[in-house]
Scaffold this motif. Structure first.
Motif, PDB file in Angstrom:
ATOM      1  N   VAL A  48       3.983   1.037   7.477  1.00 31.87           N
ATOM      2  CA  VAL A  48       3.173   2.173   7.031  1.00 31.87           C
ATOM      3  C   VAL A  48       3.333   2.393   5.530  1.00 31.87           C
ATOM      4  CG1 VAL A  48       2.817   4.650   7.260  1.00 31.87           C
ATOM      5  CG2 VAL A  48       3.318   3.273   9.291  1.00 31.87           C
ATOM      6  N   ALA A  49       4.566   2.388   5.062  1.00 37.99           N
ATOM      7  CA  ALA A  49       4.848   2.628   3.648  1.00 37.99           C
ATOM      8  C   ALA A  49       6.153   1.944   3.297  1.00 37.99           C
ATOM      9  CB  ALA A  49       4.942   4.122   3.355  1.00 37.99           C
ATOM     10  N   ILE A  50       6.240   1.487   2.042  1.00 37.76           N
ATOM     11  CA  ILE A  50       7.468   0.822   1.615  1.00 37.76           C
ATOM     12  C   ILE A  50       7.762   1.152   0.165  1.00 37.76           C
ATOM     13  CG2 ILE A  50       6.261  -1.312   0.989  1.00 37.76           C
ATOM     14  CD1 ILE A  50       8.826  -2.797   2.017  1.00 37.76           C
ATOM     15  N   ASN A  51       9.042   1.373  -0.105  1.00 38.11           N
ATOM     16  CA  ASN A  51       9.512   1.616  -1.461  1.00 38.11           C
ATOM     17  C   ASN A  51      10.624   0.621  -1.748  1.00 38.11           C
ATOM     18  OD1 ASN A  51      11.761   2.995  -3.250  1.00 38.11           O
ATOM     19  ND2 ASN A  51       9.782   3.827  -3.866  1.00 38.11           N
ATOM     20  N   VAL A  52      10.409  -0.159  -2.806  1.00 37.69           N
ATOM     21  CA  VAL A  52      11.396  -1.185  -3.150  1.00 37.69           C
ATOM     22  C   VAL A  52      12.301  -0.661  -4.247  1.00 37.69           C
ATOM     23  CG1 VAL A  52      11.742  -3.555  -3.933  1.00 37.69           C
ATOM     24  CG2 VAL A  52       9.753  -2.978  -2.513  1.00 37.69           C
ATOM     25  N   ARG A  53      13.488  -0.210  -3.840  1.00 44.10           N
ATOM     26  CA  ARG A  53      14.563   0.190  -4.746  1.00 44.10           C
ATOM     27  C   ARG A  53      14.099   1.178  -5.808  1.00 44.10           C
ATOM     28  NH1 ARG A  53      18.363  -4.721  -6.414  1.00 44.10           N
ATOM     29  NH2 ARG A  53      19.599  -2.898  -6.993  1.00 44.10           N
ATOM     30  N   GLY A  54      13.346   2.192  -5.388  1.00 45.48           N
ATOM     31  CA  GLY A  54      12.981   3.269  -6.287  1.00 45.48           C
ATOM     32  C   GLY A  54      11.747   3.020  -7.125  1.00 45.48           C
ATOM     33  N   GLY A  55      11.116   1.876  -6.967  1.00 46.37           N
ATOM     34  CA  GLY A  55       9.902   1.605  -7.718  1.00 46.37           C
ATOM     35  C   GLY A  55       8.694   2.230  -7.044  1.00 46.37           C
ATOM     36  N   GLN A  56       7.563   1.609  -7.216  1.00 46.99           N
ATOM     37  CA  GLN A  56       6.313   2.114  -6.639  1.00 46.99           C
ATOM     38  C   GLN A  56       6.366   2.077  -5.122  1.00 46.99           C
ATOM     39  OE1 GLN A  56       2.627   0.555  -8.363  1.00 46.99           O
ATOM     40  NE2 GLN A  56       1.826   0.238  -6.306  1.00 46.99           N
ATOM     41  N   THR A  57       5.744   3.061  -4.507  1.00 47.14           N
ATOM     42  CA  THR A  57       5.613   3.085  -3.060  1.00 47.14           C
ATOM     43  C   THR A  57       4.222   2.594  -2.682  1.00 47.14           C
ATOM     44  OG1 THR A  57       7.147   4.939  -2.844  1.00 47.14           O
ATOM     45  CG2 THR A  57       5.671   4.510  -0.987  1.00 47.14           C
ATOM     46  N   ASP A  58       4.147   1.685  -1.747  1.00 47.40           N
ATOM     47  CA  ASP A  58       2.877   1.160  -1.279  1.00 47.40           C
ATOM     48  C   ASP A  58       2.602   1.653   0.139  1.00 47.40           C
ATOM     49  OD1 ASP A  58       3.663  -1.897  -2.957  1.00 47.40           O
ATOM     50  OD2 ASP A  58       2.222  -0.352  -3.581  1.00 47.40           O
ATOM     51  N   TYR A  59       1.343   1.910   0.431  1.00 47.37           N
ATOM     52  CA  TYR A  59       0.921   2.437   1.728  1.00 47.37           C
ATOM     53  C   TYR A  59      -0.171   1.551   2.313  1.00 47.37           C
ATOM     54  CZ  TYR A  59       3.037   6.702  -0.202  1.00 47.37           C
ATOM     55  OH  TYR A  59       3.896   7.613  -0.770  1.00 47.37           O
ATOM     56  N   ILE A  60      -0.246   1.543   3.630  1.00 46.44           N
ATOM     57  CA  ILE A  60      -1.392   0.882   4.241  1.00 46.44           C
ATOM     58  C   ILE A  60      -2.622   1.761   4.007  1.00 46.44           C
ATOM     59  CG2 ILE A  60      -0.092  -0.396   5.951  1.00 46.44           C
ATOM     60  CD1 ILE A  60      -0.836   1.758   7.999  1.00 46.44           C
ATOM     61  N   ASP A  61      -3.777   1.123   4.018  1.00 45.15           N
ATOM     62  CA  ASP A  61      -5.012   1.828   3.667  1.00 45.15           C
ATOM     63  C   ASP A  61      -5.272   3.041   4.559  1.00 45.15           C
ATOM     64  OD1 ASP A  61      -6.940  -1.138   2.706  1.00 45.15           O
ATOM     65  OD2 ASP A  61      -5.497   0.088   1.599  1.00 45.15           O
ATOM     66  N   SER A  62      -4.947   2.938   5.827  1.00 47.95           N
ATOM     67  CA  SER A  62      -5.295   4.002   6.770  1.00 47.95           C
ATOM     68  C   SER A  62      -4.532   5.300   6.531  1.00 47.95           C
ATOM     69  CB  SER A  62      -5.079   3.532   8.206  1.00 47.95           C
ATOM     70  OG  SER A  62      -3.730   3.191   8.425  1.00 47.95           O
ATOM     71  N   VAL A  63      -3.462   5.259   5.743  1.00 48.35           N
ATOM     72  CA  VAL A  63      -2.688   6.483   5.500  1.00 48.35           C
ATOM     73  C   VAL A  63      -2.717   6.924   4.039  1.00 48.35           C
ATOM     74  CG1 VAL A  63      -1.145   5.854   7.409  1.00 48.35           C
ATOM     75  CG2 VAL A  63      -0.422   5.434   5.043  1.00 48.35           C
ATOM     76  N   LYS A  64      -3.322   6.130   3.177  1.00 48.57           N
ATOM     77  CA  LYS A  64      -3.384   6.490   1.759  1.00 48.57           C
ATOM     78  C   LYS A  64      -4.070   7.842   1.578  1.00 48.57           C
ATOM     79  CE  LYS A  64      -3.316   1.871  -0.320  1.00 48.57           C
ATOM     80  NZ  LYS A  64      -4.104   0.833  -1.025  1.00 48.57           N
ATOM     81  N   GLY A  65      -3.463   8.678   0.766  1.00 41.68           N
ATOM     82  CA  GLY A  65      -4.002  10.006   0.525  1.00 41.68           C
ATOM     83  C   GLY A  65      -3.576  11.035   1.543  1.00 41.68           C
ATOM     84  N   ARG A  66      -2.987  10.589   2.639  1.00 40.31           N
ATOM     85  CA  ARG A  66      -2.544  11.525   3.679  1.00 40.31           C
ATOM     86  C   ARG A  66      -1.016  11.534   3.830  1.00 40.31           C
ATOM     87  NH1 ARG A  66      -3.728  10.684   8.854  1.00 40.31           N
ATOM     88  NH2 ARG A  66      -3.893   8.402   8.692  1.00 40.31           N
ATOM     89  N   PHE A  67      -0.372  10.385   3.644  1.00 41.76           N
ATOM     90  CA  PHE A  67       1.073  10.256   3.803  1.00 41.76           C
ATOM     91  C   PHE A  67       1.721  10.091   2.443  1.00 41.76           C
ATOM     92  CE2 PHE A  67       1.280   8.266   8.366  1.00 41.76           C
ATOM     93  CZ  PHE A  67       0.447   9.284   8.835  1.00 41.76           C
TER      94      PHE A  67
END
Length: 117
Positions: A48-67
């Motif tokens: 659903v979402a991933i954060n690599v050691r404090g950098g940018q967090t990436d989200y799957i498209d279906s949750v972007k803007g909501r999670f």
């Protein structure tokens, strides 16, 4: 002992919000990529979402803007704020910590999120 413990799952109506939390212990949290996954019966676990050691967090498209995922390395915690929930968000949500360099990966026990229509 390395451990991830999730909390915050619940039954909520569509359009509502939930905040999931994950507390880590037994390992050096900031050495790891932290992710939130979810799984429904009969389907593969989905990132659903991933954060690599404090950098940018990436989200799957279906949750972007909501999670929104937040990470606190000092407290060794990570949260997932989920807004505008939809029935298709219903799943067991898991917290994951992974380090390719250290060849280590840990999973929490999961927390159930159910969104009613």
């Amino acid at each position: 002992e390395e451990q991830l413990v999730e909390s915050g799952g619940a039954l909520v109506q569509a359009g509502g919000s939930l905040r999931l939390s994950c507390a880590a212990s037994g390992f050096t949290f900031d050495d790891y990529a932290i992710g939130w996954f979810r799984q429904v019966p009969g389907k593969e676990r989905e990132l659903v979402a991933i954060n690599v050691r404090g950098g940018q967090t990436d989200y799957i498209d279906s949750v972007k803007g909501r999670f929104t995922m937040s990470r606190d390395n000092t407290k060794q915690t990570v949260s997932l704020q989920m807004n505008s929930l939809k029935p298709e968000d219903t799943a067991v949500y898991y917290c994951n910590a992974k380090s390719v360099q250290l060849e280590a990966e840990y999973w929490g026990q999961g927390t159930q999120v159910t969104v009613s229509s």
